[in-house]
Design an enzyme around this catalytic site. Structure first.
Site, PDB file in Angstrom:
ATOM      1  N   SER A 148       0.682  -1.207   0.099  1.00  0.00           N
ATOM      2  CA  SER A 148       0.155   0.099   0.142  1.00  0.00           C
ATOM      3  C   SER A 148       0.967   1.157  -0.067  1.00  0.00           C
ATOM      4  CB  SER A 148      -0.968  -0.097   1.253  1.00  0.00           C
ATOM      5  OG  SER A 148      -1.201   1.260   1.628  1.00  0.00           O
ATOM      6  N   TYR A 161      -3.573  -0.115  10.127  1.00  0.00           N
ATOM      7  CA  TYR A 161      -3.276  -0.391   8.507  1.00  0.00           C
ATOM      8  C   TYR A 161      -2.025  -0.014   8.017  1.00  0.00           C
ATOM      9  CZ  TYR A 161      -4.546  -0.692   3.489  1.00  0.00           C
ATOM     10  OH  TYR A 161      -4.612  -1.002   2.216  1.00  0.00           O
TER      11      TYR A 161
HETATM   12  P1  NAP Z   1     -11.678  -5.258  -0.877  1.00  0.00           P
HETATM   13  O1  NAP Z   1     -12.520  -4.710  -1.966  1.00  0.00           O
HETATM   14  O2  NAP Z   1     -12.128  -4.974   0.503  1.00  0.00           O
HETATM   15  O3  NAP Z   1     -11.363  -6.815  -0.999  1.00  0.00           O
HETATM   16  C1  NAP Z   1     -10.628  -7.275  -0.227  1.00  0.00           C
HETATM   17  C2  NAP Z   1     -11.231  -8.879  -0.150  1.00  0.00           C
HETATM   18  O4  NAP Z   1     -10.544  -9.716   0.883  1.00  0.00           O
HETATM   19  C3  NAP Z   1     -12.662  -9.116   0.033  1.00  0.00           C
HETATM   20  O5  NAP Z   1     -13.056 -10.109  -0.788  1.00  0.00           O
HETATM   21  C4  NAP Z   1     -12.705  -9.594   1.581  1.00  0.00           C
HETATM   22  O6  NAP Z   1     -13.871 -10.137   1.905  1.00  0.00           O
HETATM   23  C5  NAP Z   1     -11.367 -10.232   1.524  1.00  0.00           C
HETATM   24  N1  NAP Z   1     -11.325 -10.866   2.995  1.00  0.00           N
HETATM   25  C6  NAP Z   1     -11.194  -9.806   4.083  1.00  0.00           C
HETATM   26  N2  NAP Z   1     -10.842 -10.480   5.113  1.00  0.00           N
HETATM   27  C7  NAP Z   1     -10.486 -11.850   4.854  1.00  0.00           C
HETATM   28  C8  NAP Z   1      -9.923 -13.034   5.480  1.00  0.00           C
HETATM   29  N3  NAP Z   1      -9.680 -13.029   6.523  1.00  0.00           N
HETATM   30  N4  NAP Z   1      -9.753 -14.028   4.766  1.00  0.00           N
HETATM   31  C9  NAP Z   1     -10.002 -14.101   3.478  1.00  0.00           C
HETATM   32  N5  NAP Z   1     -10.661 -13.027   2.883  1.00  0.00           N
HETATM   33  C10 NAP Z   1     -10.578 -11.932   3.351  1.00  0.00           C
HETATM   34  O7  NAP Z   1     -10.325  -4.689  -0.821  1.00  0.00           O
HETATM   35  P2  NAP Z   1      -9.662  -4.144  -2.340  1.00  0.00           P
HETATM   36  O8  NAP Z   1      -9.517  -2.558  -2.362  1.00  0.00           O
HETATM   37  O9  NAP Z   1      -9.782  -5.046  -3.521  1.00  0.00           O
HETATM   38  O10 NAP Z   1      -8.014  -4.457  -1.602  1.00  0.00           O
HETATM   39  C11 NAP Z   1      -7.454  -5.637  -1.828  1.00  0.00           C
HETATM   40  C12 NAP Z   1      -5.972  -5.473  -1.158  1.00  0.00           C
HETATM   41  O11 NAP Z   1      -5.229  -4.310  -1.970  1.00  0.00           O
HETATM   42  C13 NAP Z   1      -5.953  -5.297   0.234  1.00  0.00           C
HETATM   43  O12 NAP Z   1      -4.962  -5.857   0.922  1.00  0.00           O
HETATM   44  C14 NAP Z   1      -5.817  -3.697   0.341  1.00  0.00           C
HETATM   45  O13 NAP Z   1      -5.427  -3.405   1.461  1.00  0.00           O
HETATM   46  C15 NAP Z   1      -5.025  -3.559  -0.815  1.00  0.00           C
HETATM   47  N6  NAP Z   1      -5.113  -1.899  -1.430  1.00  0.00           N
HETATM   48  C16 NAP Z   1      -5.946  -1.458  -1.787  1.00  0.00           C
HETATM   49  C17 NAP Z   1      -5.992  -0.083  -2.352  1.00  0.00           C
HETATM   50  C18 NAP Z   1      -7.346   0.516  -2.848  1.00  0.00           C
HETATM   51  O14 NAP Z   1      -7.011   1.935  -3.008  1.00  0.00           O
HETATM   52  N7  NAP Z   1      -8.418  -0.062  -2.792  1.00  0.00           N
HETATM   53  C19 NAP Z   1      -4.786   0.501  -2.310  1.00  0.00           C
HETATM   54  C20 NAP Z   1      -3.540  -0.088  -1.650  1.00  0.00           C
HETATM   55  C21 NAP Z   1      -3.843  -1.465  -1.418  1.00  0.00           C
HETATM   56  P3  NAP Z   1     -14.847  -9.244   2.646  1.00  0.00           P
HETATM   57  O15 NAP Z   1     -15.662  -8.686   1.394  1.00  0.00           O
HETATM   58  O16 NAP Z   1     -15.789 -10.151   3.377  1.00  0.00           O
HETATM   59  O17 NAP Z   1     -14.291  -8.070   3.622  1.00  0.00           O
HETATM   60  C1  GCO Z   2      -6.992   5.292   3.059  1.00  0.00           C
HETATM   61  C2  GCO Z   2      -7.111   4.172   1.854  1.00  0.00           C
HETATM   62  C3  GCO Z   2      -5.766   3.348   1.917  1.00  0.00           C
HETATM   63  C4  GCO Z   2      -5.572   2.825   0.421  1.00  0.00           C
HETATM   64  C5  GCO Z   2      -4.539   2.302  -0.200  1.00  0.00           C
HETATM   65  C6  GCO Z   2      -3.401   2.964  -0.626  1.00  0.00           C
HETATM   66  O1  GCO Z   2      -7.799   5.222   3.622  1.00  0.00           O
HETATM   67  O2  GCO Z   2      -6.112   5.971   3.114  1.00  0.00           O
HETATM   68  O3  GCO Z   2      -7.959   3.283   2.044  1.00  0.00           O
HETATM   69  O4  GCO Z   2      -5.002   2.952   2.981  1.00  0.00           O
HETATM   70  O5  GCO Z   2      -6.614   1.833   0.374  1.00  0.00           O
HETATM   71  O6  GCO Z   2      -3.942   1.268   0.727  1.00  0.00           O
HETATM   72  O7  GCO Z   2      -2.143   2.575  -1.106  1.00  0.00           O
END
Ligand code: NAP
Ligand code: GCO
Length: 268
Positions: A148, A161
């Site tokens: 992230s 986080y």
């Molecule tokens: P998301 O839409 O919330 O999807 C995350 C998935 O992980 C969901 O299907 C969730 O299920 C599942 N999950 C949560 N807890 C779990 C567990 N204990 N065991 C198995 N599965 C579980 O998130 P996303 O935005 O696609 O993010 C995916 C990854 O990218 C995460 O690690 C997040 O921190 C990272 N990330 C996201 C962003 C962003 O901007 N979106 C940026 C940087 C990093 P539920 O729906 O039940 O929670």
């Molecule tokens: C926030 C966001 C982030 C992003 C991501 C950034 O609240 O600032 O949710 O943490 O999802 O991980 O890279």
């Protein structure tokens, strides 16, 4: 030319993407399928797994879905054994499952803090530990940890986080250090701000029709002047899963539209 493109192919590989029923995990897994991989994913309940299976099917992808909580070591070991029996040994693991809780630190309970660390940091440790023995035996493997911006930067309300994702960056480097000798590469993929359900609350249109202030803030911080999409992450994720990255290890590849390079838009 074909030889070069073949280096990015995932033909014949089995990829497990955690939390892959929607969002970033789904985007990465779909791209892996297009690159030739067999897709396996898990999520925490049957409803989500069914939703994922349907979404893959709509794209013509035959995915294998499992119910498994990445924080539960018994469930993880049982799932990995099942996958090895029913699909084959895992060549590529993407530690994507993750949650965020946006709570000012002084108001955050230790229980909430622990839950975020448990899913976002202990989960990848448990998952990697479960797939590493087969990778060591095969003398090959790719582990991609979804990091992230918060692996590098702090901000208000995301202490747990940031601690987890900063820890995940170092777990990535340590897995690379400890198992690189077995031709195993462990790298991080560091998304910038990506439009998914996880970030939906930060992009909500305001009652007067204007953009959410956080949405405006992100656009001002991002040289690309837009939020990323799961597709933006897909091609870098293919690179990290393919032979093309065989000498890249312990690296965090940030895919952030330039956020980490930029001080932010100057006042007009
Ligand atoms: P998301 O839409 O919330 O999807 C995350 C998935 O992980 C969901 O299907 C969730 O299920 C599942 N999950 C949560 N807890 C779990 C567990 N204990 N065991 C198995 N599965 C579980 O998130 P996303 O935005 O696609 O993010 C995916 C990854 O990218 C995460 O690690 C997040 O921190 C990272 N990330 C996201 C962003 C962003 O901007 N979106 C940026 C940087 C990093 P539920 O729906 O039940 O929670
Ligand atoms: C926030 C966001 C982030 C992003 C991501 C950034 O609240 O600032 O949710 O943490 O999802 O991980 O890279």
């Amino acid at each position: 030319m074909n030889n070069i493109i073949n280096k990015f192919s995932l033909q014949g590989k089995i990829a497990l993407v955690t939390g892959g029923s929607y969002g970033i995990g789904f985007g990465i897994a779909s791209a892996y399928a297009q690159a030739g991989a067999t897709i396996v994913f898990n999520d925490i309940n049957q409803e989500l797994v069914d939703k994922g299976l349907k979404a893959y099917e709509e794209l013509g992808i035959k995915a294998h879905g499992y119910v498994c909580d990445v924080t539960n070591e018994d469930q993880v070991l049982e799932m990995v054994a099942k996958i090895e029996k029913e699909v084959g040994t895992i060549d590529i693991l993407v530690n994507n499952a993750g949650i965020i809780k946006r709570i000012p630190m002084v108001e955050m309970s230790a229980k909430d803090f622990r839950q975020v660390i448990d899913i976002d940091l202990n989960g990848p440790f448990i998952m990697a530990k479960a797939v590493l023995p087969s990778m060591i035996k095969k003398n090959a493997g790719k582990i991609i940890n979804v990091c992230s911006m918060m692996s590098e930067l702090g901000r208000e309300t995301v202490s747990a986080y940031a601690a987890a994702k900063g820890g995940l960056k170092m777990l990535t480097k340590n897995i690379a250090s400890e198992y690189g000798q077995y031709n195993i590469q462990c790298n991080g993929l560091g998304p910038g701000y990506i439009a998914t359900p996880q970030t939906a609350p930060l992009r909500e249109i305001q009652p007067d029709g204007s953009k959410h202030p956080f949405d405006q803030f992100i656009l001002a911080k991002t040289p690309a002047n837009r939020w990323g999409t799961p597709e933006d992450l897909a091609y870098p994720a293919i690179f990290l899963a393919s032979e093309a990255s065989d000498f890249v290890n312990g690296h965090i590849l940030y895919v952030d539209g330039g956020i980490l390079a930029y001080i932010g838009k100057q006042p007009q």
